[in-house]
Design a protein around this motif. Structure first.
Motif, mmCIF file in Angstrom:
data_model
loop_
_atom_site.group_PDB
_atom_site.id
_atom_site.type_symbol
_atom_site.label_atom_id
_atom_site.label_comp_id
_atom_site.label_asym_id
_atom_site.label_seq_id
_atom_site.Cartn_x
_atom_site.Cartn_y
_atom_site.Cartn_z
ATOM 1 N N TYR A 278 0.839 -1.168 0.211
ATOM 2 C CA TYR A 278 0.119 -0.038 0.207
ATOM 3 C C TYR A 278 0.783 1.190 0.160
ATOM 4 O O TYR A 278 1.947 1.143 0.497
ATOM 5 C CB TYR A 278 -0.860 -0.005 1.225
ATOM 6 C CG TYR A 278 -1.724 -1.128 1.475
ATOM 7 C CD1 TYR A 278 -2.864 -1.064 0.817
ATOM 8 C CD2 TYR A 278 -1.621 -2.233 2.061
ATOM 9 C CE1 TYR A 278 -3.837 -2.246 0.837
ATOM 10 C CE2 TYR A 278 -2.334 -3.300 2.197
ATOM 11 C CZ TYR A 278 -3.394 -3.287 1.594
ATOM 12 O OH TYR A 278 -4.122 -4.572 1.535
ATOM 13 N N VAL A 279 0.281 2.239 -0.542
ATOM 14 C CA VAL A 279 0.907 3.407 -0.300
ATOM 15 C C VAL A 279 0.177 4.371 0.312
ATOM 16 O O VAL A 279 -0.981 4.560 0.109
ATOM 17 C CB VAL A 279 1.234 4.223 -1.842
ATOM 18 C CG1 VAL A 279 1.823 5.590 -1.971
ATOM 19 C CG2 VAL A 279 1.883 3.147 -2.750
ATOM 20 N N HIS A 280 0.671 5.337 1.278
ATOM 21 C CA HIS A 280 0.088 6.369 1.976
ATOM 22 C C HIS A 280 0.231 7.624 1.286
ATOM 23 O O HIS A 280 1.281 7.857 1.032
ATOM 24 C CB HIS A 280 0.515 6.193 3.517
ATOM 25 C CG HIS A 280 -0.035 7.413 4.239
ATOM 26 N ND1 HIS A 280 -1.267 7.153 4.825
ATOM 27 C CD2 HIS A 280 0.504 8.675 4.610
ATOM 28 C CE1 HIS A 280 -1.443 8.496 5.522
ATOM 29 N NE2 HIS A 280 -0.376 9.290 5.310
ATOM 30 N N LEU A 281 -0.948 8.115 0.997
ATOM 31 C CA LEU A 281 -0.785 9.440 0.290
ATOM 32 C C LEU A 281 -1.056 10.620 1.439
ATOM 33 O O LEU A 281 -2.013 10.567 1.949
ATOM 34 C CB LEU A 281 -1.835 9.664 -0.742
ATOM 35 C CG LEU A 281 -1.919 10.865 -1.853
ATOM 36 C CD1 LEU A 281 -0.770 11.153 -2.381
ATOM 37 C CD2 LEU A 281 -2.934 10.775 -2.614
ATOM 38 N N HIS A 282 -0.042 11.661 1.189
ATOM 39 C CA HIS A 282 -0.132 12.613 2.204
ATOM 40 C C HIS A 282 -0.053 13.942 1.239
ATOM 41 O O HIS A 282 0.817 14.043 0.501
ATOM 42 C CB HIS A 282 0.914 12.879 3.215
ATOM 43 C CG HIS A 282 0.831 13.979 4.037
ATOM 44 N ND1 HIS A 282 0.067 14.134 5.107
ATOM 45 C CD2 HIS A 282 1.623 15.062 4.189
ATOM 46 C CE1 HIS A 282 0.214 15.263 5.518
ATOM 47 N NE2 HIS A 282 1.139 15.752 5.137
ATOM 48 N N ASP B 54 12.387 7.968 4.617
ATOM 49 C CA ASP B 54 11.071 6.851 4.285
ATOM 50 C C ASP B 54 10.102 7.377 3.432
ATOM 51 O O ASP B 54 9.109 6.671 3.378
ATOM 52 C CB ASP B 54 10.583 7.031 5.882
ATOM 53 C CG ASP B 54 9.884 8.427 6.071
ATOM 54 O OD1 ASP B 54 10.597 9.398 5.834
ATOM 55 O OD2 ASP B 54 9.097 8.545 6.754
#
Length: 176
Positions: A133-137, A159
Protein backbone atom coordinates in the motif's frame (compact mmCIF):
# COMPACT_ATOMS: atom_id res chain seq x y z
CA UNK A 1 17.07 -4.84 -58.59
CA UNK A 2 19.25 -3.55 -55.85
CA UNK A 3 18.94 -4.62 -52.24
CA UNK A 4 15.72 -6.26 -51.15
CA UNK A 5 13.93 -4.40 -48.40
CA UNK A 6 13.00 -6.52 -45.41
CA UNK A 7 10.28 -5.38 -43.06
CA UNK A 8 9.82 -6.26 -39.44
CA UNK A 9 6.60 -5.63 -37.55
CA UNK A 10 7.42 -4.42 -34.07
CA UNK A 11 3.80 -4.52 -32.89
CA UNK A 12 4.26 -7.76 -30.98
CA UNK A 13 7.34 -6.66 -29.01
CA UNK A 14 5.19 -5.89 -25.98
CA UNK A 15 5.71 -8.68 -23.45
CA UNK A 16 7.34 -9.13 -20.08
CA UNK A 17 9.95 -11.84 -20.62
CA UNK A 18 10.83 -12.58 -17.01
CA UNK A 19 11.74 -11.33 -13.59
CA UNK A 20 14.81 -12.23 -11.55
CA UNK A 21 13.74 -11.72 -7.92
CA UNK A 22 17.21 -12.15 -6.45
CA UNK A 23 18.83 -9.67 -8.84
CA UNK A 24 15.78 -7.34 -8.86
CA UNK A 25 15.71 -7.20 -12.64
CA UNK A 26 12.84 -7.45 -15.09
CA UNK A 27 13.38 -8.24 -18.76
CA UNK A 28 10.83 -6.81 -21.18
CA UNK A 29 10.34 -6.11 -24.85
CA UNK A 30 10.67 -2.52 -26.01
CA UNK A 31 6.99 -1.85 -26.73
CA UNK A 32 5.83 -3.14 -23.36
CA UNK A 33 3.82 -0.43 -21.63
CA UNK A 34 4.61 0.60 -18.10
CA UNK A 35 1.06 -0.40 -17.19
CA UNK A 36 1.94 -3.99 -18.15
CA UNK A 37 5.37 -3.90 -16.52
CA UNK A 38 4.10 -2.43 -13.24
CA UNK A 39 1.18 -4.85 -13.02
CA UNK A 40 3.50 -7.82 -13.59
CA UNK A 41 6.16 -6.59 -11.17
CA UNK A 42 3.67 -5.75 -8.41
CA UNK A 43 2.43 -9.34 -8.51
CA UNK A 44 5.97 -10.28 -7.45
CA UNK A 45 6.41 -7.47 -4.90
CA UNK A 46 8.53 -5.17 -7.07
CA UNK A 47 8.29 -1.99 -9.14
CA UNK A 48 10.57 -0.43 -11.75
CA UNK A 49 12.84 2.18 -10.16
CA UNK A 50 11.02 4.81 -12.20
CA UNK A 51 7.53 4.12 -13.57
CA UNK A 52 5.84 6.89 -15.58
CA UNK A 53 2.24 7.67 -14.57
CA UNK A 54 0.96 7.63 -18.12
CA UNK A 55 0.16 3.97 -18.50
CA UNK A 56 0.68 3.73 -22.26
CA UNK A 57 4.28 4.92 -22.23
CA UNK A 58 6.54 2.09 -23.38
CA UNK A 59 9.82 1.01 -21.84
CA UNK A 60 11.67 1.75 -25.08
CA UNK A 61 9.99 5.12 -25.52
CA UNK A 62 10.61 6.27 -21.95
CA UNK A 63 14.23 5.13 -22.17
CA UNK A 64 14.95 6.93 -25.43
CA UNK A 65 12.84 9.93 -24.48
CA UNK A 66 13.96 10.77 -20.91
CA UNK A 67 11.09 9.38 -18.84
CA UNK A 68 10.60 10.99 -15.42
CA UNK A 69 8.37 10.40 -12.42
CA UNK A 70 7.94 10.82 -8.67
CA UNK A 71 10.84 8.48 -7.78
CA UNK A 72 13.41 10.31 -9.92
CA UNK A 73 14.71 12.27 -6.96
CA UNK A 74 16.01 8.96 -5.61
CA UNK A 75 16.71 6.79 -8.68
CA UNK A 76 17.35 9.17 -11.57
CA UNK A 77 15.52 9.00 -14.88
CA UNK A 78 13.99 5.92 -16.54
CA UNK A 79 17.20 5.30 -18.49
CA UNK A 80 19.23 5.23 -15.25
CA UNK A 81 17.53 1.91 -14.42
CA UNK A 82 18.50 0.38 -17.77
CA UNK A 83 21.08 -2.39 -17.51
CA UNK A 84 21.04 -3.76 -21.04
CA UNK A 85 19.17 -3.34 -24.32
CA UNK A 86 18.89 -5.09 -27.65
CA UNK A 87 18.73 -2.33 -30.23
CA UNK A 88 17.66 -2.63 -33.86
CA UNK A 89 20.02 -0.34 -35.76
CA UNK A 90 19.08 1.52 -38.96
CA UNK A 91 21.28 -0.96 -40.87
CA UNK A 92 19.02 -3.82 -39.74
CA UNK A 93 21.64 -5.22 -37.38
CA UNK A 94 20.59 -6.01 -33.81
CA UNK A 95 23.16 -5.34 -31.09
CA UNK A 96 23.10 -5.84 -27.34
CA UNK A 97 24.39 -2.76 -25.62
CA UNK A 98 25.50 -2.42 -22.01
CA UNK A 99 27.66 0.14 -20.25
CA UNK A 100 30.55 -2.35 -20.20
CA UNK A 101 30.66 -3.83 -23.71
CA UNK A 102 31.70 -2.82 -27.22
CA UNK A 103 28.37 -0.99 -27.66
CA UNK A 104 28.72 1.15 -24.52
CA UNK A 105 28.68 4.35 -26.61
CA UNK A 106 25.26 3.40 -27.98
CA UNK A 107 24.05 2.47 -24.49
CA UNK A 108 25.08 5.89 -23.18
CA UNK A 109 23.64 7.74 -26.19
CA UNK A 110 20.18 6.10 -26.12
CA UNK A 111 18.66 8.54 -23.59
CA UNK A 112 17.22 11.59 -25.36
CA UNK A 113 17.91 10.05 -28.79
CA UNK A 114 14.17 9.60 -29.47
CA UNK A 115 14.83 6.50 -31.55
CA UNK A 116 17.21 8.17 -34.00
CA UNK A 117 20.03 5.74 -33.15
CA UNK A 118 17.93 2.61 -33.19
CA UNK A 119 14.88 0.95 -31.76
CA UNK A 120 14.91 -0.81 -28.38
CA UNK A 121 13.62 -4.36 -28.88
CA UNK A 122 14.44 -5.73 -25.43
CA UNK A 123 15.50 -4.17 -22.13
CA UNK A 124 16.65 -5.29 -18.71
CA UNK A 125 15.73 -2.80 -16.02
CA UNK A 126 16.36 -2.59 -12.30
CA UNK A 127 13.58 -2.90 -9.75
CA UNK A 128 12.95 -1.99 -6.13
CA UNK A 129 10.72 -3.64 -3.56
CA UNK A 130 7.14 -2.42 -3.53
CA UNK A 131 5.02 -2.06 -0.43
CA UNK A 132 1.49 -3.46 -0.66
CA UNK A 133 0.00 0.00 0.00
CA UNK A 134 0.98 3.62 -0.45
CA UNK A 135 0.02 6.27 2.08
CA UNK A 136 -0.75 9.53 0.30
CA UNK A 137 -0.19 12.76 2.18
CA UNK A 138 -0.86 16.10 0.56
CA UNK A 139 0.24 19.54 1.73
CA UNK A 140 -0.88 22.85 0.30
CA UNK A 141 1.32 25.95 0.11
CA UNK A 142 0.55 29.48 -0.98
CA UNK A 143 4.16 30.61 -0.88
CA UNK A 144 6.70 29.41 -3.45
CA UNK A 145 9.68 29.60 -1.07
CA UNK A 146 7.91 27.47 1.57
CA UNK A 147 6.85 25.00 -1.12
CA UNK A 148 10.40 24.66 -2.46
CA UNK A 149 11.79 24.18 1.05
CA UNK A 150 9.18 21.49 1.77
CA UNK A 151 10.12 19.79 -1.51
CA UNK A 152 13.82 19.85 -0.54
CA UNK A 153 13.06 18.34 2.87
CA UNK A 154 10.76 15.69 1.37
CA UNK A 155 13.36 14.52 -1.14
CA UNK A 156 15.86 14.01 1.68
CA UNK A 157 13.47 11.97 3.87
CA UNK A 158 14.59 8.33 3.85
CA UNK A 159 11.08 7.00 4.53
CA UNK A 160 9.37 8.59 1.50
CA UNK A 161 9.16 6.41 -1.61
CA UNK A 162 7.53 8.98 -3.91
CA UNK A 163 7.59 12.78 -3.97
CA UNK A 164 5.55 14.80 -6.40
CA UNK A 165 4.76 18.46 -6.55
CA UNK A 166 2.18 20.45 -8.42
CA UNK A 167 1.80 24.16 -8.77
CA UNK A 168 -0.89 26.25 -10.37
CA UNK A 169 -0.89 29.68 -11.95
CA UNK A 170 -3.07 31.12 -9.21
CA UNK A 171 -0.33 30.61 -6.62
CA UNK A 172 -1.42 27.25 -5.18
CA UNK A 173 1.30 24.67 -4.63
CA UNK A 174 0.79 21.03 -3.68
CA UNK A 175 3.36 18.57 -2.38
CA UNK A 176 2.44 14.87 -2.43
Amino acid sequence: RGTAVRRLSLGEFNHVLGLDRAARIVEVEGLTTYETVVRYCLEHGFMPLVAPELKHITVGGATAGIGIESTCYRYGFVHDALLEADVLLPSGEIVTCRPDNEHADLFNALPNSYGTLGYILRAKIRLHRAAPYVHLHMERYNDAAQYLEAMRVATQAPDLAFVEGLFFEDGRFFLM
